[in-house]
Design a protein around this motif. Structure first.
Motif, mmCIF file in Angstrom:
data_model
loop_
_atom_site.group_PDB
_atom_site.id
_atom_site.type_symbol
_atom_site.label_atom_id
_atom_site.label_comp_id
_atom_site.label_asym_id
_atom_site.label_seq_id
_atom_site.Cartn_x
_atom_site.Cartn_y
_atom_site.Cartn_z
ATOM 1 N N ASP A 26 0.864 -1.144 0.099
ATOM 2 C CA ASP A 26 -0.037 -0.141 0.004
ATOM 3 C C ASP A 26 0.962 1.318 -0.059
ATOM 4 O O ASP A 26 0.559 2.264 -0.536
ATOM 5 C CB ASP A 26 -0.981 -0.021 1.229
ATOM 6 N N ARG A 35 0.711 4.178 -2.810
ATOM 7 C CA ARG A 35 0.568 5.605 -2.725
ATOM 8 C C ARG A 35 1.687 6.608 -2.971
ATOM 9 O O ARG A 35 1.261 7.651 -3.549
ATOM 10 C CB ARG A 35 0.316 5.895 -0.951
ATOM 11 N N TYR A 60 -5.375 -0.707 -3.349
ATOM 12 C CA TYR A 60 -4.915 -0.731 -1.780
ATOM 13 C C TYR A 60 -5.671 -2.159 -0.931
ATOM 14 O O TYR A 60 -6.867 -2.137 -1.147
ATOM 15 C CB TYR A 60 -5.312 0.360 -1.039
#
Length: 264
Positions: free
Chosen positions: A182, A186, A199
């Protein structure tokens, strides 16, 4: 990668640097040879748990991909089964796998529709909506609109069902692996456009149940007992069954009811 028929590391990197739609168009021919496809064990468990609630007439597989969930729906629905996905490539593979439209004595009619799950092009036409492994592609702020859209395409009393697994124990190898994935996503989305939203840690059960209630659903949790239990006794996997309450979406739902799995 994964199997000799699966994508290479380079192909996965190209996919990850693309948009969701184009990335899955690229991955589609090899998708069923990756771990990203929902395991048969989960598909079978959900199908067996839903069977006593049927039979259903019309079913929709939300974010159907190559059609694995539609196989489940074909065993539950008498009239029609529809798959909707944003990726034309995934839909093409699904059509090839399921052999196009089937009907009559051979089973329910099967159709594939290309559309964004956040803007479904259907009226209240379905008795059952399922989804498998797609919710990581939606940001938490998108869940109210997504669930309201599902509510709108269900007939009164219709059900929205999907599996959800317990998060890994904090500090475990899986915990760090998902956190790392994740974090990488990002960073990637902060520096590159178009974004690729995927995610693993944003679809939290408590938040999901709250948003389903706000959308006008009443919810039940059915443990999928075949996947065992965690150290605290909670199930490792559950099936969420959200039933559309009478009337329009927006506040007629209630809190979740935890039930035993239906007899199979």
């Amino acid at each position: 990668m994964f199997t000799p028929q699966g994508p290479t590391l380079r192909e996965l990197a190209v996919q990850a640097l693309s948009s969701i739609e184009h990335g899955y168009d690229l991955l589609a021919p090899k998708f069923d040879h990756t771990p990203f496809r929902t395991p048969e064990e989960i598909l079978d468990a959900v199908g067996k748990s839903l069977a006593p609630m049927g039979p259903f007439d019309a079913g929709l597989d939300l974010c159907c991909g190559t059609g694995a969930g539609m196989e489940v729906l074909r065993g539950l629905c008498r009239g029609s089964v529809t798959g909707v996905d944003i990726s034309a490539g995934m839909l093409a593979v699904g059509r090839a796998r399921l052999g196009g439209a089937l009907g009559g004595a051979r089973g329910p009619a099967v159709a594939f529709v290309r559309a964004d799950a956040r803007s479904l092009p259907f009226g209240g036409a379905f008795d059952l909506v399922v989804s498998f492994g797609a919710f990581g592609h939606f940001l938490p702020r998108e869940l109210p609109g997504l669930f309201a859209g599902v509510h709108a395409v269900l007939r009164p009393g219709g059900r929205f069902a999907f599996p959800i697994t317990a998060p890994p124990r904090a500090g475990s190898p899986w915990y760090w692996a998902l956190l790392g994935f994740d974090t990488v996503m990002r960073v990637r989305n902060a520096v590159r456009r178009p974004t690729f939203v995927m995610y693993y840690r944003t679809f939290r059960l408590g938040d999901v149940l709250s948003e389903l209630a706000r959308a006008g659903f009443r919810t039940e949790l059915h443990p999928l007992t075949g996947f065992g239990r965690r150290g605290d006794g909670s199930p490792r996997a559950r099936m969420v069954v959200a039933t559309r309450a009478d009337g329009p979406a927006g506040g007629r739902g209630r809190g979740p009811v935890v039930t035993s799995p239906p007899a199979t």
